[in-house]
Write an enzyme that holds these catalytic residues in place. Structure first.
Site, PDB file in Angstrom:
ATOM      1  N   MET A   1      33.438  86.016  26.660  1.00 41.71           N
ATOM      2  CA  MET A   1      33.748  84.673  25.576  1.00 41.71           C
ATOM      3  C   MET A   1      35.262  84.193  25.634  1.00 41.71           C
ATOM      4  SD  MET A   1      30.697  83.717  24.426  1.00 41.71           S
ATOM      5  CE  MET A   1      31.084  82.776  22.642  1.00 41.71           C
ATOM      6  N   GLY A   2      35.929  85.193  25.512  1.00 37.30           N
ATOM      7  CA  GLY A   2      37.335  84.657  25.383  1.00 37.30           C
ATOM      8  C   GLY A   2      37.803  84.067  26.739  1.00 37.30           C
TER       9      GLY A   2
ATOM     10  N   GLY B   1      42.142  88.439  23.070  1.00 37.70           N
ATOM     11  CA  GLY B   1      40.795  89.103  23.691  1.00 37.70           C
ATOM     12  C   GLY B   1      40.180  88.305  24.811  1.00 37.70           C
TER      13      GLY B   1
ATOM     14  N   SER C   1      28.812  79.698  18.890  1.00 38.61           N
ATOM     15  CA  SER C   1      27.608  80.116  19.665  1.00 38.61           C
ATOM     16  C   SER C   1      27.346  79.390  20.972  1.00 38.61           C
ATOM     17  CB  SER C   1      26.204  79.724  18.772  1.00 38.61           C
ATOM     18  OG  SER C   1      25.068  79.880  19.351  1.00 38.61           O
ATOM     19  N   GLY C   2      26.618  80.092  22.077  1.00 36.81           N
ATOM     20  CA  GLY C   2      26.344  79.507  23.188  1.00 36.81           C
ATOM     21  C   GLY C   2      26.525  80.349  24.274  1.00 36.81           C
ATOM     22  N   GLY C   3      27.045  81.672  24.256  1.00 38.66           N
ATOM     23  CA  GLY C   3      27.376  82.611  25.033  1.00 38.66           C
ATOM     24  C   GLY C   3      27.936  82.230  26.221  1.00 38.66           C
TER      25      GLY C   3
ATOM     26  N   THR D   1      44.126  95.472  26.299  1.00 38.99           N
ATOM     27  CA  THR D   1      44.142  96.152  27.547  1.00 38.99           C
ATOM     28  C   THR D   1      44.965  95.338  28.545  1.00 38.99           C
ATOM     29  OG1 THR D   1      42.242  97.263  26.946  1.00 38.99           O
ATOM     30  CG2 THR D   1      42.785  97.350  29.221  1.00 38.99           C
TER      31      THR D   1
ATOM     32  N   ASN E   1      31.936  87.336  15.700  1.00 37.61           N
ATOM     33  CA  ASN E   1      30.853  87.401  14.872  1.00 37.61           C
ATOM     34  C   ASN E   1      31.151  88.287  13.474  1.00 37.61           C
ATOM     35  OD1 ASN E   1      28.736  85.926  15.716  1.00 37.61           O
ATOM     36  ND2 ASN E   1      27.973  87.405  17.357  1.00 37.61           N
TER      37      ASN E   1
ATOM     38  N   HIS F   1      22.227  81.005  11.744  1.00 34.52           N
ATOM     39  CA  HIS F   1      21.964  80.709  12.961  1.00 34.52           C
ATOM     40  C   HIS F   1      21.569  81.863  13.934  1.00 34.52           C
ATOM     41  CE1 HIS F   1      23.225  80.886  17.344  1.00 34.52           C
ATOM     42  NE2 HIS F   1      23.072  79.343  17.341  1.00 34.52           N
ATOM     43  N   ASN F   2      22.032  82.995  13.868  1.00 29.87           N
ATOM     44  CA  ASN F   2      21.811  84.125  14.601  1.00 29.87           C
ATOM     45  C   ASN F   2      20.598  84.702  14.291  1.00 29.87           C
ATOM     46  OD1 ASN F   2      24.323  83.736  15.691  1.00 29.87           O
ATOM     47  ND2 ASN F   2      24.764  85.953  15.878  1.00 29.87           N
TER      48      ASN F   2
ATOM     49  N   LYS G   1      26.769  80.775  10.807  1.00 31.28           N
ATOM     50  CA  LYS G   1      26.763  81.596  12.199  1.00 31.28           C
ATOM     51  C   LYS G   1      25.595  82.576  11.955  1.00 31.28           C
ATOM     52  CE  LYS G   1      27.386  82.375  16.432  1.00 31.28           C
ATOM     53  NZ  LYS G   1      27.036  83.887  16.696  1.00 31.28           N
TER      54      LYS G   1
ATOM     55  N   GLU H   1      17.889  82.581  15.435  1.00 35.46           N
ATOM     56  CA  GLU H   1      17.765  82.984  16.787  1.00 35.46           C
ATOM     57  C   GLU H   1      16.998  84.381  16.743  1.00 35.46           C
ATOM     58  OE1 GLU H   1      20.870  85.386  19.648  1.00 35.46           O
ATOM     59  OE2 GLU H   1      21.491  83.418  18.863  1.00 35.46           O
TER      60      GLU H   1
ATOM     61  N   ALA I   1      37.377  89.431  26.687  1.00 31.80           N
ATOM     62  CA  ALA I   1      36.297  89.478  27.395  1.00 31.80           C
ATOM     63  C   ALA I   1      35.460  88.166  27.672  1.00 31.80           C
ATOM     64  CB  ALA I   1      35.257  90.133  25.947  1.00 31.80           C
TER      65      ALA I   1
END
Length: 482
Positions: free
Chosen positions: A14-15, A10, A129-131, A35, A103, A186-187, A183, A190, A12
């Protein structure tokens, strides 16, 4: 070619950043993406100067990994995760480790943990978490699932996680879906923090008539004190940002907030467990209300919304808003910990609440100064019922209470909605009252439905029914729920 230490699926944002983070810490990384073009773009772009290897097929990817294989899945939650696991299973051997870093809903992780256990595959549901920035330079990682796999992945996950005072923001959470549950909470916190900050901004902008620059300086100053946190920091940065014409970009952004569901999941879990997660619930609903933008615009005209501006001591009111934000933030965390406490009881998890605070101190979106105080509270009393009963938080909320009330009163007077701040205050007032009007509710329930009630002059657990009308008899409902 030597086999890779760890694989990641993956690519994207984050990956990609997690893969680069792993590589930076000396691990040989193999990657795959459904992809093919995205895989090529990554290998020829951000990973070009590294020895990260990419594979267009799952078969080639799995074969590239050292046994027992360790694979991190960074893909969209839900059916895509199940589909990927289904395609991976025939290629894996007993003892391999699958880590879901997306998530995912904790109930899905509960199920996957049980299903993969039967196949001899170790499953870990790791909330991350941390973007984008956190994934690249050190996120908060909340792993839970098959604890027998923890020794195999502990070193690598703690290596890439954020560090605070030399301690990794990654500790083992517990069994099954507990990592993704933490998590989720946590969200939810947030969501609450973001709504509280937005309400403080709204009070200053619409209530006090402050300019963006004035508000920016206020948030920057607040970030030097007890409100020091990632979200306060980035709020100050956002307020300072200008578009190509030199105007605040914030003023050009449509006031309709999106959401991906984790806050809603927290609210649903709270309702199922009977936990008063009021602030986070209001934060979710505030986003829902913001989303009906066109309808709100029509209502603004038809219902003649007031737009009065406060004309008193502005500096004093700014301090009131500060105190309201701080006290409400304490309530948000207290409610989040209440939810985790009851979930641990319901699902048989032994959660270390001090370690959870440690994991949230760095790398994640809700990192803030007083997480250290939360950890200390649970270090001193691991059976603490509620953060509001800890001496530090008792003191802090007492100091902030008067300003909190003044800020909420100002919002009411100026018709500025403060759903999170006001619900937090209502929860606080309810939590600290030994007597609430629920006795009337129980009488009403017994009157129309024979649902029974308990008495203050009899032991808990004895239930009574009254024939309120003289026509109902002695038959009562067979269920009584608190």
């Amino acid at each position: 070619m030597p086999q890779a230490d760890i694989g990641l699926i993956g690519l994207a944002v984050m990956g990609q950043n997690l893969a680069l983070n792993l590589h930076d810490h000396g691990y040989k990384v193999s990657v795959h993406n459904r992809t093919a073009s995205k895989l090529v773009d990554f290998l020829e772009g951000p990973a070009d100067s590294s020895d990260i290897t990419g594979h267009g097929s799952l078969e080639g990817f799995v074969s590239s990994l050292e046994a027992p294989r360790k694979i991190i899945m960074m893909i969209r939650a839900g059916k895509p995760v199940d589909d990927l696991i289904g395609r991976l299973l025939p290629l894996l051997d007993k003892g391999d480790v699958l880590i879901d870093g997306g998530n995912s809903r904790f109930t899905d992780s509960n199920r996957r943990y049980q299903e993969l256990l039967k196949e001899g595959i170790h499953f870990i549901g790791a909330g991350i978490s941390g973007g984008e920035e956190g994934a690249r330079h050190g996120p908060s990682i909340m792993p839970g699932g098959d604890e027998s796999a923890w020794p195999a992945v502990k070193e690598v996950l703690q290596a890439i996680s954020a560090k605070v005072d030399g301690e990794p923001c990654c500790q083992w959470v517990g069994p099954a879906g507990s990592g993704h549950y933490v998590k989720m909470v946590h969200n939810g916190i947030e969501y609450g923090d973001m709504q509280l900050i937005a309400e403080a901004y709204h009070l200053m902008r619409s209530g006090l008539g402050m300019t963006v620059d004035e508000i920016q300086k206020t948030f920057a100053a607040w970030n030097e004190g007890v409100l020091d946190s990632y979200l306060i920091e980035i709020t100050a940065n956002i307020l300072a940002f200008r578009d190509d014409e030199g105007k605040p970009l914030l003023d050009s952004i449509l006031d309709a907030a999106g959401q991906k569901g984790t806050g809603k999941w927290a609210g649903i879990s709270a309702l199922q467990l009977g936990v008063p997660l009021t602030l986070i619930g209001e934060a979710v609903f505030a986003r829902c209300l913001s989303a009906i933008k066109d309808e709100r615009v029509r209502a603004d005209t038809l219902l003649s919304s007031s737009h009065a501006i406060f004309d008193g001591d502005r500096e004093q009111v700014i301090q009131f808003i500060h105190d309201a934000l701080y006290a409400s933030k304490i309530i948000s965390y207290a409610q989040g910990y209440m939810l985790m406490r009851d979930a641990a009881i319901e699902y048989g998890w032994r959660l270390n609440f001090g370690d959870i605070a440690l994991m949230w101190r760095g790398g994640c979106i809700i990192r803030s100064r007083f997480l250290g105080n939360i950890r200390q509270a649970y270090d001193e009393n691991e059976n603490l019922e509620n953060l509001l009963l800890d001496k530090f938080f008792i003191s802090e909320i007492k100091i902030s209470e008067a300003g909190w009330r003044e800020a909420v009163k100002l919002g009411i007077e100026l018709s500025i909605p403060l759903p999170a701040m006001s619900s937090a205050l209502a929860f606080f007032d309810g939590y600290r009252r030994g007597h609430l009007p629920a006795n009337l509710i129980q009488a009403q329930r017994d009157y129309f439905g024979a649902h029974t009630y308990e008495r203050i002059d009899r032991p808990r657990g004895e239930f009574f029914h009254t024939d309120w009308t003289g026509e109902g008899g002695d038959v009562s409902s067979g269920r009584y729920e608190v």
